[in-house]
Each structure stands twice: as structure tokens, then as C-alpha cells.
Scaffold this active site. Sequence first.
Site, PDB file in Angstrom:
ATOM      1  N   SER A 123       0.901  -1.417   0.061  1.00  0.00           N
ATOM      2  CA  SER A 123      -0.005  -0.185  -0.133  1.00  0.00           C
ATOM      3  C   SER A 123       0.834   1.381  -0.079  1.00  0.00           C
ATOM      4  O   SER A 123       1.557   1.269  -0.843  1.00  0.00           O
ATOM      5  CB  SER A 123      -0.955  -0.194   1.301  1.00  0.00           C
ATOM      6  N   ASP A 274      -9.716  -5.544  -4.349  1.00  0.00           N
ATOM      7  CA  ASP A 274      -9.332  -4.131  -3.860  1.00  0.00           C
ATOM      8  C   ASP A 274      -9.637  -3.140  -4.262  1.00  0.00           C
ATOM      9  O   ASP A 274      -9.711  -2.732  -5.458  1.00  0.00           O
ATOM     10  CB  ASP A 274      -7.653  -4.367  -3.753  1.00  0.00           C
ATOM     11  N   HIS A 304      -7.496  -5.535  -0.061  1.00  0.00           N
ATOM     12  CA  HIS A 304      -6.152  -4.980   0.044  1.00  0.00           C
ATOM     13  C   HIS A 304      -5.110  -5.656   0.856  1.00  0.00           C
ATOM     14  O   HIS A 304      -4.044  -5.170   0.524  1.00  0.00           O
ATOM     15  CB  HIS A 304      -6.548  -3.738   0.837  1.00  0.00           C
TER      16      HIS A 304
END
Length: 328
Positions: A123, A274, A304
Amino acid sequence: MFTRRTPIIENAPNQIASLEKQLIGGVEQWLLIRGHDRNNPILLWIHGGPGGAQIGFGRQYSSDLEKDFVVVNWDQRGAGLSYAKTISKNSMTIDRMVDDLIEIVQGLCRRFHQQKIYLLGHSWGTILALFAVKRHPELFHGYFAISQVVNMRENERISYEFALRSAKDTSNTKAFSQLSELGPPPWNKLSHDHVHNKWLQKFGGGIFHDGNVMNLLIKPLMRGSEYRFFDIIKWTRGQLFSMNALQKELLELDLLNEVEEIKVPIAFCCGRYDYTAPSELAEGLYKAIQAPDKRWVWFENSAHSPIIEEQDLFVQSIRNTVSEWQSY
């Protein structure tokens, strides 16, 4: 009195299990270093957020990787154990944190007598990781991009549209009302992000697709021995501090304009569901970027966090990819 510690790895005479504070970029920062054999390749894990430090729970999801690598978790400047009120908000920049990352990598190479390491970014951490491999490719065997972030403004737009559409499709009037009142991004308060993220998680596109944050993140955090009770409070404060400090710069970033080529192999690992970092943006970067080897791996039951949601498949994917990268 409960003290921070990380347990030794049993039946591994050349193991390393160390939780330690280091001066990095002039700021005290913490590393968790664990592996069955200290001579194995190093895998440095760059957490998300900003501020989503994971020393407090990371060990519970990296134990299988510790059999093949020396796994290093880093609580970034201003996050988790590395949060302190004395850290200047002005020092919280992408450039400064990439410098921190490079300093850590160079220190690990010296300490473990290795020329290169593997880098894993998740991320927000994919931004720091991608800039690091661009600047110093000589330090890296390869890079694993987990839920790669590309453009936060587009990221939020796609994510919001998904949540609003899901609310309408499921006739969730409460969600539709709150999201409509919120309006499309950009938002100027973290409370607005909270409303969006609450419904994003509800509709399966958030941090986890099927699981909940309490069972998969908060409980492991509280069960771990690496954080004391007050460190969990520090962890929360670090997230707020880091997000506030970095949000403006993050919203202005577009990696498609920043990184056209890297000189190390790269693997994009994305969850099919995601919408925290929508994979369509990562696919655009994947198609555009030049690299010695690039590959795309779907995780069909994840949103995610495939590293947590499909842990066994994720670990096997890392092992297989590293094996195929041996020629580079």
C-alpha cells in the site's frame, strides 16, 4: 512489568530474533529482524498507511517467510514504536523516508554481509519502495509490490464510486445516504475518510474482503509481545500524525509521471476485490513501467491485504518468484 520482546525461533541454531532501536536519519526508529538462518536472503517489509506500523502484529503473518528469509519489519519514522512527539512534521516527507529506507538497507547489507536484499512494499509502502529501487537498483534483488498505490486522487475517486454503487445495488439506504452526504473526494477531514472506509470495508473492498479488522489485525496486535499496552496507544497516535503530515504530498503524487523504468525485477501482487488501492491503477503502471522482469499475480479471494487474507498462497508465490528470479 511487561517489556517489549520477540520470541526466539526454536530448533534453529543460526536463528536471529531481534527487536531493536536504531538511529536512522537522525531519528530513533525500530526494526524487528527474524529468520531461521541469519545467512538467508533478507526481505525488508515496508508497511502501509501512512503510519500503519506492523511490528506489533507482523510476526504473526510472516512466520513461514522466516524459514526462507531474514524478514525485517520497520516501524517507519513517525509510526508505531518509531513515533515520538519530538519528530518534526517537516521531516515527514516521502523523500526523507526513502532516504531512511536506503539507510536501513545499506546497514542490513553490511551487517549480514550481503550485497542485495529483496524489498516488499504494501500500500503506502509501495511508494517508498518503488522510489528506493529506482534510486539504488544495485541494492535490490527484486521488488514485490503488494496493492501498489499509483495516484491517490484517482484512487479515492474510484474507491468512492465503488462504495456508492455498492450501496445502491444492495439497497443499503444508510450507506447510500451517508456516502451521498459525504460527496466525492477530495475530502478535507480524516473523519470523512473514516465514513468512506467504513462502508468500503462493509462492501468487501476495504482492508480485508471477508474478514474483519478486529480478528485479523487488532487481536493479533494485542496478542503480540513486541508492543506493550502503551505502545498500542502510540501506534494509534502515529497513524493520525503520519496521515496528517503526509496527506497533502500523497494526494499530489502520480507515479505514472515519476517512474518509467526500474532496473530490478518487479512482481505486482493484487487482491481481486481491492478498492482501497484499486488494481486498475496498478495495472496501468504495470503496463507502462519498464523492468528486467515484471509479472502480475492475482489473489482471487483478497481485497487490500493478500499477505494476510491468503497467507499460504502469498508465501508460496514469494518463494516461486524468488526461485525464478535467481538468474538476475
